[in-house]
Scaffold this motif. Structure first.
Motif, mmCIF file in Angstrom:
data_model
loop_
_atom_site.group_PDB
_atom_site.id
_atom_site.type_symbol
_atom_site.label_atom_id
_atom_site.label_comp_id
_atom_site.label_asym_id
_atom_site.label_seq_id
_atom_site.Cartn_x
_atom_site.Cartn_y
_atom_site.Cartn_z
ATOM 1 N N UNK A 91 0.829 -1.205 0.000
ATOM 2 C CA UNK A 91 0.000 0.000 0.000
ATOM 3 C C UNK A 91 0.864 1.256 0.000
ATOM 4 N N UNK A 92 1.920 1.241 0.805
ATOM 5 C CA UNK A 92 2.818 2.393 0.849
ATOM 6 C C UNK A 92 3.511 2.595 -0.500
ATOM 7 N N UNK A 93 3.946 1.513 -1.120
ATOM 8 C CA UNK A 93 4.590 1.605 -2.431
ATOM 9 C C UNK A 93 3.651 2.139 -3.497
ATOM 10 N N UNK A 94 2.413 1.658 -3.482
ATOM 11 C CA UNK A 94 1.421 2.140 -4.445
ATOM 12 C C UNK A 94 1.138 3.625 -4.249
ATOM 13 N N UNK A 95 1.033 4.062 -2.994
ATOM 14 C CA UNK A 95 0.807 5.484 -2.710
ATOM 15 C C UNK A 95 1.973 6.328 -3.208
ATOM 16 N N UNK A 96 3.185 5.837 -2.991
ATOM 17 C CA UNK A 96 4.374 6.566 -3.437
ATOM 18 C C UNK A 96 4.407 6.666 -4.954
ATOM 19 N N UNK A 97 4.088 5.587 -5.640
ATOM 20 C CA UNK A 97 4.085 5.602 -7.101
ATOM 21 C C UNK A 97 3.028 6.559 -7.649
ATOM 22 N N UNK A 98 1.840 6.555 -7.048
ATOM 23 C CA UNK A 98 0.781 7.485 -7.487
ATOM 24 C C UNK A 98 1.195 8.934 -7.263
ATOM 25 N N UNK A 99 1.801 9.202 -6.104
ATOM 26 C CA UNK A 99 2.228 10.568 -5.789
ATOM 27 C C UNK A 99 3.318 11.032 -6.741
ATOM 28 N N UNK A 100 4.268 10.167 -7.051
ATOM 29 C CA UNK A 100 5.348 10.528 -7.974
ATOM 30 C C UNK A 100 4.792 10.804 -9.361
ATOM 31 N N UNK A 101 3.873 9.964 -9.819
ATOM 32 C CA UNK A 101 3.278 10.151 -11.144
ATOM 33 C C UNK A 101 2.467 11.442 -11.204
ATOM 34 N N UNK A 102 1.709 11.713 -10.130
ATOM 35 C CA UNK A 102 0.906 12.948 -10.096
ATOM 36 C C UNK A 102 1.815 14.175 -10.108
ATOM 37 N N UNK A 103 2.882 14.142 -9.332
ATOM 38 C CA UNK A 103 3.809 15.279 -9.281
ATOM 39 C C UNK A 103 4.500 15.462 -10.633
ATOM 40 N N UNK A 136 3.330 14.657 -13.452
ATOM 41 C CA UNK A 136 2.318 15.162 -14.381
ATOM 42 C C UNK A 136 2.123 16.662 -14.289
ATOM 43 N N UNK A 137 2.495 17.262 -13.175
ATOM 44 C CA UNK A 137 2.367 18.715 -13.020
ATOM 45 C C UNK A 137 3.653 19.435 -13.392
ATOM 46 N N UNK A 138 4.655 18.634 -13.835
ATOM 47 C CA UNK A 138 5.922 19.245 -14.221
ATOM 48 C C UNK A 138 6.891 19.422 -13.071
ATOM 49 N N UNK A 139 6.650 18.733 -11.968
ATOM 50 C CA UNK A 139 7.514 18.868 -10.795
ATOM 51 C C UNK A 139 8.923 18.374 -11.110
ATOM 52 N N UNK A 140 9.903 19.035 -10.510
ATOM 53 C CA UNK A 140 11.282 18.582 -10.678
ATOM 54 C C UNK A 140 11.532 17.406 -9.735
ATOM 55 N N UNK A 141 12.742 16.875 -9.761
ATOM 56 C CA UNK A 141 13.072 15.691 -8.978
ATOM 57 C C UNK A 141 12.841 15.902 -7.483
ATOM 58 N N UNK A 142 13.262 17.021 -6.941
ATOM 59 C CA UNK A 142 13.072 17.276 -5.513
ATOM 60 C C UNK A 142 11.586 17.352 -5.166
ATOM 61 N N UNK A 198 10.191 13.928 -5.064
ATOM 62 C CA UNK A 198 10.645 13.235 -3.863
ATOM 63 C C UNK A 198 9.823 13.677 -2.639
ATOM 64 N N UNK A 199 9.576 14.974 -2.531
ATOM 65 C CA UNK A 199 8.760 15.491 -1.428
ATOM 66 C C UNK A 199 7.344 14.931 -1.526
ATOM 67 N N UNK A 200 6.787 14.858 -2.732
ATOM 68 C CA UNK A 200 5.435 14.307 -2.913
ATOM 69 C C UNK A 200 5.375 12.847 -2.473
ATOM 70 N N UNK A 201 6.413 12.094 -2.801
ATOM 71 C CA UNK A 201 6.471 10.685 -2.387
ATOM 72 C C UNK A 201 6.533 10.593 -0.867
ATOM 73 N N UNK A 202 7.351 11.411 -0.241
ATOM 74 C CA UNK A 202 7.454 11.398 1.219
ATOM 75 C C UNK A 202 6.143 11.741 1.889
#
Length: 118
Positions: free
Chosen positions: A76-88, A90-96, A99-103
């Motif tokens: 569940x935690x991995x799936x949440x992290x993957x969704x957050x990374x993909x969403x970020x 998708x908004x053009x977020x940089x690497x940092x 990473x913050x979105x995943x955290x």
């Protein structure tokens, strides 16, 4: 985390997946209630409305039940992290920012709004 008690004693779930779900929900309720000493699969099954033979087959011992719960939490935690990374991303977020979105997705709590560094 408190789950509602939706199972009536003596009601059998439909199929193996239903029994697994009911037993895991009951085990999580017990852990959340600090009843870790009472995670015997048969006791969990009795309160979840799952037959003893089914419980013995699905979770032969306490370690098997706890392992299933840990794997569910990990996945569940991995799936949440993957969704957050993909969403970020998708908004053009940089690497940092990704990473913050995943955290944030991986840990509960109110998060402060980041301050701009520019």
């Amino acid at each position: 985390m408190t789950l509602p008690d939706t199972t009536l004693p003596g009601t059998a779930p439909s199929g193996t997946a239903g029994a697994v779900r009911l037993m895991k929900e009951e085990a999580v309720r017990r852990l959340a209630g600090r009843q870790a000493v009472d995670l015997d699969p048969r006791a969990v099954a009795r309160h979840a409305g799952v037959e003893r033979a089914t419980a013995d087959r699905l979770f032969p011992d306490r370690t098997a039940l706890l392992t299933a719960l840990v794997l569910d939490a990990y996945n569940s935690m991995g799936e949440s992290a993957e969704r957050a990374a993909a969403a970020a991303e998708g908004t053009g977020a940089d690497l940092l920012e990704r990473w913050v979105a995943v955290g944030r997705a991986s840990a509960p709590g109110p998060w402060p709004t980041p301050r701009s560094t520019s």
